[in-house]
Design a protein around this motif. Structure first.
Motif, PDB file in Angstrom:
ATOM      1  N   ILE A   1     -57.872  53.946  90.736  1.00 18.00           N
ATOM      2  CA  ILE A   1     -57.996  53.235  89.960  1.00 18.00           C
ATOM      3  C   ILE A   1     -57.353  52.990  88.415  1.00 18.00           C
ATOM      4  O   ILE A   1     -57.294  51.514  88.079  1.00 18.00           O
ATOM      5  N   TRP A   2     -56.143  53.706  88.821  1.00 20.70           N
ATOM      6  CA  TRP A   2     -55.533  53.400  87.245  1.00 20.70           C
ATOM      7  C   TRP A   2     -53.996  51.962  87.840  1.00 20.70           C
ATOM      8  O   TRP A   2     -53.627  51.641  87.083  1.00 20.70           O
ATOM      9  N   GLN A   3     -54.292  52.136  89.122  1.00 21.02           N
ATOM     10  CA  GLN A   3     -53.397  50.988  90.391  1.00 21.02           C
ATOM     11  C   GLN A   3     -53.781  50.031  89.965  1.00 21.02           C
ATOM     12  O   GLN A   3     -53.966  48.561  89.640  1.00 21.02           O
ATOM     13  N   TYR A   4     -55.175  49.716  90.060  1.00 21.10           N
ATOM     14  CA  TYR A   4     -55.926  48.626  89.731  1.00 21.10           C
ATOM     15  C   TYR A   4     -56.083  48.105  88.700  1.00 21.10           C
ATOM     16  O   TYR A   4     -56.382  47.284  87.926  1.00 21.10           O
ATOM     17  N   ILE A   5     -55.860  48.745  87.905  1.00 22.76           N
ATOM     18  CA  ILE A   5     -56.222  48.514  86.269  1.00 22.76           C
ATOM     19  C   ILE A   5     -54.748  47.814  85.906  1.00 22.76           C
ATOM     20  O   ILE A   5     -54.536  46.649  84.752  1.00 22.76           O
ATOM     21  N   ARG A   6     -53.628  48.278  85.994  1.00 20.01           N
ATOM     22  CA  ARG A   6     -52.684  47.914  86.032  1.00 20.01           C
ATOM     23  C   ARG A   6     -52.442  46.777  86.748  1.00 20.01           C
ATOM     24  O   ARG A   6     -52.230  45.528  86.071  1.00 20.01           O
ATOM     25  N   ASP A   7     -52.505  46.338  87.963  1.00 14.49           N
ATOM     26  CA  ASP A   7     -52.314  45.637  88.263  1.00 14.49           C
ATOM     27  C   ASP A   7     -53.131  43.861  87.869  1.00 14.49           C
ATOM     28  O   ASP A   7     -53.216  42.604  87.952  1.00 14.49           O
ATOM     29  N   GLU A   8     -54.622  44.484  87.725  1.00 13.84           N
ATOM     30  CA  GLU A   8     -56.200  43.308  87.214  1.00 13.84           C
ATOM     31  C   GLU A   8     -55.408  43.421  85.290  1.00 13.84           C
ATOM     32  O   GLU A   8     -56.344  42.451  85.421  1.00 13.84           O
ATOM     33  N   ARG A   9     -54.711  44.260  85.498  1.00 14.77           N
ATOM     34  CA  ARG A   9     -54.178  43.782  83.538  1.00 14.77           C
ATOM     35  C   ARG A   9     -55.599  44.666  83.143  1.00 14.77           C
ATOM     36  O   ARG A   9     -56.041  43.481  82.198  1.00 14.77           O
ATOM     37  N   ILE A  10     -56.679  45.161  82.910  1.00 12.16           N
ATOM     38  CA  ILE A  10     -57.737  45.694  82.452  1.00 12.16           C
ATOM     39  C   ILE A  10     -58.063  46.412  80.980  1.00 12.16           C
ATOM     40  O   ILE A  10     -56.958  46.824  81.237  1.00 12.16           O
ATOM     41  N   ALA A  11     -58.489  45.861  80.253  1.00 13.28           N
ATOM     42  CA  ALA A  11     -58.584  46.691  78.792  1.00 13.28           C
ATOM     43  C   ALA A  11     -58.975  47.671  78.809  1.00 13.28           C
ATOM     44  O   ALA A  11     -60.286  47.678  79.214  1.00 13.28           O
ATOM     45  N   LEU A  12     -59.123  48.541  78.092  1.00 12.75           N
ATOM     46  CA  LEU A  12     -59.337  50.194  78.368  1.00 12.75           C
ATOM     47  C   LEU A  12     -59.524  50.084  76.471  1.00 12.75           C
ATOM     48  O   LEU A  12     -58.953  50.176  75.889  1.00 12.75           O
ATOM     49  N   PRO A  13     -60.103  51.574  76.257  1.00 13.77           N
ATOM     50  CA  PRO A  13     -60.473  52.215  75.052  1.00 13.77           C
ATOM     51  C   PRO A  13     -58.593  52.641  74.807  1.00 13.77           C
ATOM     52  O   PRO A  13     -58.567  53.341  75.966  1.00 13.77           O
ATOM     53  N   PRO A  14     -58.165  52.860  73.456  1.00 11.56           N
ATOM     54  CA  PRO A  14     -57.285  53.118  73.046  1.00 11.56           C
ATOM     55  C   PRO A  14     -56.745  54.531  73.293  1.00 11.56           C
ATOM     56  O   PRO A  14     -55.554  55.486  73.791  1.00 11.56           O
ATOM     57  N   LEU A  15     -58.166  56.036  73.427  1.00  8.42           N
ATOM     58  CA  LEU A  15     -57.844  56.836  74.309  1.00  8.42           C
ATOM     59  C   LEU A  15     -57.179  57.264  75.361  1.00  8.42           C
ATOM     60  O   LEU A  15     -57.108  58.343  75.598  1.00  8.42           O
ATOM     61  N   TYR A  16     -57.195  55.839  76.351  1.00  4.54           N
ATOM     62  CA  TYR A  16     -56.948  56.398  77.375  1.00  4.54           C
ATOM     63  C   TYR A  16     -55.396  56.260  77.313  1.00  4.54           C
ATOM     64  O   TYR A  16     -54.641  57.142  78.197  1.00  4.54           O
ATOM     65  N   TYR A  17     -54.696  56.104  76.527  1.00  3.62           N
ATOM     66  CA  TYR A  17     -53.701  56.267  76.682  1.00  3.62           C
ATOM     67  C   TYR A  17     -52.805  57.421  75.448  1.00  3.62           C
ATOM     68  O   TYR A  17     -53.886  57.528  74.288  1.00  3.62           O
ATOM     69  N   ALA A  18     -51.607  57.924  75.138  1.00  4.15           N
ATOM     70  CA  ALA A  18     -51.026  58.342  74.494  1.00  4.15           C
ATOM     71  C   ALA A  18     -50.891  57.933  73.064  1.00  4.15           C
ATOM     72  O   ALA A  18     -50.733  57.103  72.804  1.00  4.15           O
ATOM     73  N   HIS A  19     -51.461  59.102  72.361  1.00  5.71           N
ATOM     74  CA  HIS A  19     -51.421  58.966  71.100  1.00  5.71           C
ATOM     75  C   HIS A  19     -51.889  60.200  69.949  1.00  5.71           C
ATOM     76  O   HIS A  19     -52.239  60.785  70.468  1.00  5.71           O
ATOM     77  N   ARG A  20     -51.064  60.375  69.267  1.00  6.30           N
ATOM     78  CA  ARG A  20     -50.960  61.464  68.053  1.00  6.30           C
ATOM     79  C   ARG A  20     -52.670  61.502  67.439  1.00  6.30           C
ATOM     80  O   ARG A  20     -53.443  60.131  66.817  1.00  6.30           O
ATOM     81  N   ARG A  21     -52.846  62.538  67.316  1.00  9.63           N
ATOM     82  CA  ARG A  21     -53.850  62.798  66.515  1.00  9.63           C
ATOM     83  C   ARG A  21     -55.131  64.670  66.868  1.00  9.63           C
ATOM     84  O   ARG A  21     -53.806  65.372  67.485  1.00  9.63           O
ATOM     85  N   PRO A  22     -55.396  65.307  65.987  1.00 10.04           N
ATOM     86  CA  PRO A  22     -56.024  66.826  65.781  1.00 10.04           C
ATOM     87  C   PRO A  22     -56.505  66.963  66.950  1.00 10.04           C
ATOM     88  O   PRO A  22     -57.213  66.488  66.987  1.00 10.04           O
ATOM     89  N   VAL A  23     -55.591  68.106  67.517  1.00 11.70           N
ATOM     90  CA  VAL A  23     -56.620  69.315  68.526  1.00 11.70           C
ATOM     91  C   VAL A  23     -56.364  70.901  68.247  1.00 11.70           C
ATOM     92  O   VAL A  23     -56.505  71.004  67.616  1.00 11.70           O
ATOM     93  N   VAL A  24     -58.001  71.076  69.265  1.00 14.54           N
ATOM     94  CA  VAL A  24     -57.861  72.491  69.409  1.00 14.54           C
ATOM     95  C   VAL A  24     -57.811  73.084  70.007  1.00 14.54           C
ATOM     96  O   VAL A  24     -57.919  72.243  71.127  1.00 14.54           O
ATOM     97  N   GLN A  25     -57.210  74.063  70.653  1.00 12.97           N
ATOM     98  CA  GLN A  25     -57.382  75.398  71.751  1.00 12.97           C
ATOM     99  C   GLN A  25     -58.430  75.097  72.266  1.00 12.97           C
ATOM    100  O   GLN A  25     -58.722  76.421  71.192  1.00 12.97           O
ATOM    101  N   ARG A  26     -59.153  75.323  73.417  1.00 12.81           N
ATOM    102  CA  ARG A  26     -59.865  76.286  73.653  1.00 12.81           C
ATOM    103  C   ARG A  26     -60.468  76.435  74.736  1.00 12.81           C
ATOM    104  O   ARG A  26     -60.495  75.301  75.789  1.00 12.81           O
ATOM    105  N   ASP A  27     -60.233  77.444  75.777  1.00 10.81           N
ATOM    106  CA  ASP A  27     -60.804  77.893  76.845  1.00 10.81           C
ATOM    107  C   ASP A  27     -59.933  77.171  77.472  1.00 10.81           C
ATOM    108  O   ASP A  27     -60.877  76.170  79.302  1.00 10.81           O
ATOM    109  N   GLY A  28     -58.830  77.055  77.569  1.00 11.07           N
ATOM    110  CA  GLY A  28     -57.745  76.371  78.194  1.00 11.07           C
ATOM    111  C   GLY A  28     -57.953  75.062  78.355  1.00 11.07           C
ATOM    112  O   GLY A  28     -57.224  74.131  79.147  1.00 11.07           O
ATOM    113  N   MET A  29     -58.308  74.398  77.607  1.00 10.26           N
ATOM    114  CA  MET A  29     -58.505  72.644  77.735  1.00 10.26           C
ATOM    115  C   MET A  29     -57.844  72.629  75.532  1.00 10.26           C
ATOM    116  O   MET A  29     -57.743  73.531  74.765  1.00 10.26           O
ATOM    117  N   LEU A  30     -57.339  71.064  75.717  1.00  6.22           N
ATOM    118  CA  LEU A  30     -56.983  70.846  74.119  1.00  6.22           C
ATOM    119  C   LEU A  30     -58.423  69.500  74.066  1.00  6.22           C
ATOM    120  O   LEU A  30     -58.638  68.793  74.650  1.00  6.22           O
TER     121      LEU A  30
END
Length: 309
Positions: free
Chosen positions: A201-230
């Motif tokens: 999927i990601w190789q296809y997104i790269r090769d086809e230059r497909i736009a995605l919502p920005p949260l699929y890429y690294a960004h700063r945001r407030p998070v909380v630790q819960r049950d081993g997840m952020l």
């Protein structure tokens, strides 16, 4: 004197081109076989790729079916904006089925408490949308590598008159021959990306230059630790006693209900960087970031039997 030489040219598709061709075949097979198909579109990466391939399958004609979004009411704002922008740019017909409507009508009861989620309530809303729209085939972006219950799925997944999935009642798919035969009230879930992986999927997104919502890429945001997840701190997330939000650089590997979809720490800001990151991981995106898959060992399979995606 004339000399004739026989030249043999081997024509081979790349791995991604072969996957794309398989998916295009599935889209065209459904369009030729079913009366009222619809494509599930949430704005998540898999549904975006599925829509991109569908557009290729029917180009230059427009899509011959609408896109359907099951809206929990607890979606990420960035994803909803992307959904609406994509629908407007491609001039698609969008059908939105709202979980809130089913809560208001008393068809489902909303969970309460800080760990409450509307994710499971989507099943009732999806089945209502299929029934009201008269859809006899529904495209979904599920892939077999995501989760063990989804690994059991055929490309054409038969659902009975109650929308339920029985793995023992599925049809063989030898030589890419698909059986879409069904009675009134029954329908088929169709998964054109079944044989793709997260890396594909990601190789296809790269090769086809497909736009995605920005949260699929690294960004700063407030998070909380819960049950081993952020978990991202949003207006939909209720904090549990003792939880302290903090800022981190993260991205999302999958997108779902904001109350149960986690993110991962990452510095990947481009598709190529995400490809490198995914190639090194040993945990599926659902296993790493979806709290709704942790309810039991057979959680996904139980929900699929009820009519879930």
């Amino acid at each position: 004197m004339f000399y004739f030489f026989r030249v043999s040219v081997a024509y081979e598709l790349s791995h991604l081109a072969a996957l794309e061709a398989e998916s295009v075949h599935v889209f065209r097979e459904v369009a030729a076989t079913f009366e009222r198909p619809a494509l599930l579109f949430s704005g998540g990466k898999d549904s975006v790729v599925m829509l991109h391939v569908a557009a290729k399958a029917f180009w230059p004609a427009p899509l011959p079916f609408p896109v359907l979004h099951v809206d929990t009411g607890h979606n990420f704002d960035e994803v909803l904006r992307f959904r609406d922008e994509t629908v407007a740019a491609a001039k698609l017909r969008l059908v939105v089925a709202s979980v809130q409507d089913d809560i208001d009508a008393g068809r489902v009861v909303e969970e309460t408490g800080p760990r409450a989620s509307r994710n499971r309530l989507q099943t009732v809303t999806l089945l209502r949308a299929i029934r009201e729209g008269g859809f006899d085939a529904v495209f979904g972006g599920a892939r077999r590598d995501e989760e063990k219950a989804r690994a059991k799925e055929r490309v054409f997944s038969f659902r009975d008159e109650h929308g339920q999935w029985d793995p023992r009642a599925q049809r063989p798919e030898l030589w890419n021959l698909y059986n879409g035969r069904h009675r009134r009230g029954e329908h088929i879930r169709v998964f054109p990306l079944s044989n793709w992986t997260e890396l594909d999927i990601w190789q296809y997104i790269r090769d086809e230059r497909i736009a995605l919502p920005p949260l699929y890429y690294a960004h700063r945001r407030p998070v909380v630790q819960r049950d081993g997840m952020l978990l991202a701190v949003t207006r939909h997330l209720s904090l549990v006693d003792g939880e302290t939000p903090y800022e981190a650089t993260v991205r999302f590997r999958t997108v779902g209900d904001a109350t149960c979809t986690g993110c991962v720490e990452s510095s990947a800001t481009t598709p190529s960087e995400v490809v490198a990151e995914v190639a090194a991981t040993r945990v599926t995106e659902r296993g790493a970031t979806r709290a709704d898959d942790r309810i039991s060992e057979a959680g996904m399979e139980d929900r699929k039997r009820e009519g879930y995606f």
